[in-house]
Scaffold this motif. Sequence first.
Motif, PDB file in Angstrom:
ATOM      1  N   PHE A 104     -18.241 -12.166   5.502  1.00  0.00           N
ATOM      2  CA  PHE A 104     -17.788 -12.559   4.164  1.00  0.00           C
ATOM      3  C   PHE A 104     -16.935 -13.822   4.221  1.00  0.00           C
ATOM      4  O   PHE A 104     -17.106 -14.745   3.422  1.00  0.00           O
ATOM      5  CB  PHE A 104     -16.997 -11.420   3.526  1.00  0.00           C
ATOM      6  CG  PHE A 104     -16.355 -11.802   2.225  1.00  0.00           C
ATOM      7  CD1 PHE A 104     -17.110 -11.890   1.065  1.00  0.00           C
ATOM      8  CD2 PHE A 104     -15.007 -12.102   2.163  1.00  0.00           C
ATOM      9  CE1 PHE A 104     -16.528 -12.260  -0.137  1.00  0.00           C
ATOM     10  CE2 PHE A 104     -14.415 -12.465   0.970  1.00  0.00           C
ATOM     11  CZ  PHE A 104     -15.181 -12.550  -0.179  1.00  0.00           C
ATOM     12  N   LEU A 105     -16.006 -13.877   5.180  1.00  0.00           N
ATOM     13  CA  LEU A 105     -15.147 -15.050   5.298  1.00  0.00           C
ATOM     14  C   LEU A 105     -15.964 -16.301   5.627  1.00  0.00           C
ATOM     15  O   LEU A 105     -15.703 -17.386   5.092  1.00  0.00           O
ATOM     16  CB  LEU A 105     -14.086 -14.815   6.380  1.00  0.00           C
ATOM     17  CG  LEU A 105     -13.056 -13.716   6.078  1.00  0.00           C
ATOM     18  CD1 LEU A 105     -12.134 -13.508   7.270  1.00  0.00           C
ATOM     19  CD2 LEU A 105     -12.246 -14.063   4.828  1.00  0.00           C
ATOM     20  N   GLY A 106     -16.947 -16.145   6.496  1.00  0.00           N
ATOM     21  CA  GLY A 106     -17.803 -17.290   6.816  1.00  0.00           C
ATOM     22  C   GLY A 106     -18.624 -17.730   5.625  1.00  0.00           C
ATOM     23  O   GLY A 106     -18.813 -18.931   5.386  1.00  0.00           O
ATOM     24  N   ALA A 107     -19.129 -16.756   4.846  1.00  0.00           N
ATOM     25  CA  ALA A 107     -19.974 -17.087   3.700  1.00  0.00           C
ATOM     26  C   ALA A 107     -19.198 -17.829   2.623  1.00  0.00           C
ATOM     27  O   ALA A 107     -19.678 -18.813   2.047  1.00  0.00           O
ATOM     28  CB  ALA A 107     -20.585 -15.805   3.123  1.00  0.00           C
ATOM     29  N   ILE A 108     -17.997 -17.365   2.344  1.00  0.00           N
ATOM     30  CA  ILE A 108     -17.234 -17.969   1.246  1.00  0.00           C
ATOM     31  C   ILE A 108     -16.582 -19.275   1.671  1.00  0.00           C
ATOM     32  O   ILE A 108     -16.293 -20.141   0.825  1.00  0.00           O
ATOM     33  CB  ILE A 108     -16.171 -16.964   0.728  1.00  0.00           C
ATOM     34  CG1 ILE A 108     -15.799 -17.286  -0.729  1.00  0.00           C
ATOM     35  CG2 ILE A 108     -14.963 -16.947   1.619  1.00  0.00           C
ATOM     36  CD1 ILE A 108     -16.904 -17.064  -1.712  1.00  0.00           C
ATOM     37  N   VAL A 134     -24.475 -10.443   1.004  1.00  0.00           N
ATOM     38  CA  VAL A 134     -24.929 -10.863   2.329  1.00  0.00           C
ATOM     39  C   VAL A 134     -24.095 -10.202   3.416  1.00  0.00           C
ATOM     40  O   VAL A 134     -24.615  -9.794   4.458  1.00  0.00           O
ATOM     41  CB  VAL A 134     -24.876 -12.406   2.448  1.00  0.00           C
ATOM     42  CG1 VAL A 134     -25.090 -12.846   3.886  1.00  0.00           C
ATOM     43  CG2 VAL A 134     -25.930 -13.035   1.556  1.00  0.00           C
ATOM     44  N   ALA A 135     -22.798 -10.072   3.183  1.00  0.00           N
ATOM     45  CA  ALA A 135     -21.931  -9.458   4.187  1.00  0.00           C
ATOM     46  C   ALA A 135     -22.327  -8.010   4.464  1.00  0.00           C
ATOM     47  O   ALA A 135     -22.213  -7.534   5.591  1.00  0.00           O
ATOM     48  CB  ALA A 135     -20.476  -9.522   3.722  1.00  0.00           C
ATOM     49  N   PHE A 136     -22.814  -7.305   3.448  1.00  0.00           N
ATOM     50  CA  PHE A 136     -23.160  -5.890   3.622  1.00  0.00           C
ATOM     51  C   PHE A 136     -24.583  -5.676   4.121  1.00  0.00           C
ATOM     52  O   PHE A 136     -24.829  -4.745   4.891  1.00  0.00           O
ATOM     53  CB  PHE A 136     -22.969  -5.133   2.309  1.00  0.00           C
ATOM     54  CG  PHE A 136     -21.537  -4.833   1.981  1.00  0.00           C
ATOM     55  CD1 PHE A 136     -20.715  -4.233   2.912  1.00  0.00           C
ATOM     56  CD2 PHE A 136     -21.009  -5.147   0.740  1.00  0.00           C
ATOM     57  CE1 PHE A 136     -19.389  -3.953   2.620  1.00  0.00           C
ATOM     58  CE2 PHE A 136     -19.685  -4.872   0.438  1.00  0.00           C
ATOM     59  CZ  PHE A 136     -18.874  -4.274   1.380  1.00  0.00           C
ATOM     60  N   VAL A 137     -25.544  -6.481   3.691  1.00  0.00           N
ATOM     61  CA  VAL A 137     -26.946  -6.192   4.013  1.00  0.00           C
ATOM     62  C   VAL A 137     -27.611  -7.265   4.849  1.00  0.00           C
ATOM     63  O   VAL A 137     -28.784  -7.138   5.205  1.00  0.00           O
ATOM     64  CB  VAL A 137     -27.773  -5.956   2.724  1.00  0.00           C
ATOM     65  CG1 VAL A 137     -27.178  -4.833   1.911  1.00  0.00           C
ATOM     66  CG2 VAL A 137     -27.900  -7.230   1.882  1.00  0.00           C
ATOM     67  N   GLY A 138     -26.914  -8.348   5.188  1.00  0.00           N
ATOM     68  CA  GLY A 138     -27.521  -9.397   5.981  1.00  0.00           C
ATOM     69  C   GLY A 138     -28.195 -10.448   5.110  1.00  0.00           C
ATOM     70  O   GLY A 138     -28.065 -10.471   3.890  1.00  0.00           O
ATOM     71  N   VAL A 139     -28.931 -11.333   5.781  1.00  0.00           N
ATOM     72  CA  VAL A 139     -29.518 -12.491   5.111  1.00  0.00           C
ATOM     73  C   VAL A 139     -30.854 -12.125   4.480  1.00  0.00           C
ATOM     74  O   VAL A 139     -31.785 -11.701   5.160  1.00  0.00           O
ATOM     75  CB  VAL A 139     -29.704 -13.653   6.107  1.00  0.00           C
ATOM     76  CG1 VAL A 139     -30.352 -14.846   5.412  1.00  0.00           C
ATOM     77  CG2 VAL A 139     -28.370 -14.048   6.718  1.00  0.00           C
ATOM     78  N   ILE A 140     -30.945 -12.280   3.162  1.00  0.00           N
ATOM     79  CA  ILE A 140     -32.188 -12.067   2.421  1.00  0.00           C
ATOM     80  C   ILE A 140     -32.389 -13.285   1.531  1.00  0.00           C
ATOM     81  O   ILE A 140     -31.608 -13.520   0.607  1.00  0.00           O
ATOM     82  CB  ILE A 140     -32.150 -10.787   1.567  1.00  0.00           C
ATOM     83  CG1 ILE A 140     -31.914  -9.566   2.453  1.00  0.00           C
ATOM     84  CG2 ILE A 140     -33.445 -10.625   0.776  1.00  0.00           C
ATOM     85  CD1 ILE A 140     -31.711  -8.279   1.678  1.00  0.00           C
TER      86      ILE A 140
END
Length: 344
Positions: free
Chosen positions: A136-140, A263-269
């Motif tokens: 999550f931190l990387g994504a945001i 994305v943090a919970f289920v991965g990359v879709i």
Amino acid sequence: MDYKAYRRRKLILCIALFLSLLAVSLFSLSSGPYHVPLREVLAVLLGGGGKDDRLVLLGIRLPRIVAGILVGASMGVAGAVLQGYLRNPLATPFTMGVSHGAMFGASLAIILGAGYSLNSGQVFLNNPYAVVLFAFLGAISATLVILALARLRGLSPEAIVLAGVAMSSLYSALTTLVQYFANELQLAAMVYWSFGNLARATWRENAIMAVAFALIFAYFLIKRWDLNASTLGDEIAKSVGVNIERERLIGTLLSAFITSVTVAFVGVIGFVGLIAPHSMRLIAGGDYRSLIPLSALAGALLLVSADTVARLIVSPMTLPVGVITSFLGAPAFIYLLVRMEGRR
């Protein structure tokens, strides 16, 4: 009379999408290596049914389907909003580097000591919430960097998209660097996490995603008129009283936030945020009063359908759902790109 017919068509489309989603969900609940007849599915949902049926449906399949609905709806809405505020039909939540940032964060968590184990040839994360937090931190973080640049330097919508591409490239390089120093088990755990997998979501994760989606969906519905104005250009939006720079920054941040949660919970879709809004825009037009709920329903239907195919196509094995959405999304991306070039 024409306006009433217009609204009636939108309502019929919403109902059709909802009924299709309900039908696909019931089929997904019923189907699999352990087949459950539809009447037993309905009995379990109404509080009855046998013990084994309840365990399979309520403990395994239903949380996965609910996750598919929430993730698909979140990505559909985020994609629709980004395409409106950035006035770019190819803009998606992943244009902002969300997926690449999440992959870097998860890889960093694993190499720093997030537990993993190998059992029957499969990799299991012993401390998945540490990976979720870092993802999550990387994504945001990618989005925050882009929004800071946009705020300080006054980037145009086109420049924001290009900045997102640059951040994606940077995080891909960082992920490759982390993987280079990983051992075999760590590398396997990183690859395992990168596969989009709705089965990871439990009722707790679904509750978190549901709260995030409900709040942000409500906000975008309130801002539907601002979104309509933004698609006509900055000058027109300002002439009707919309602070377009502020709304663009807030809308982009919230779209990235809701995507980073999923994305943090289920991965990359990938590609759900591209296909769902565009399919609804082609069918129902670009009015955000209806496009936002239609994109949510279309995204949910697309992802639940793709996950059902992923579960059944090579049963009893299960393919990553991201593979199915990529097979659908790549031709759609190329079509939109060619269409954009044809208009020039």
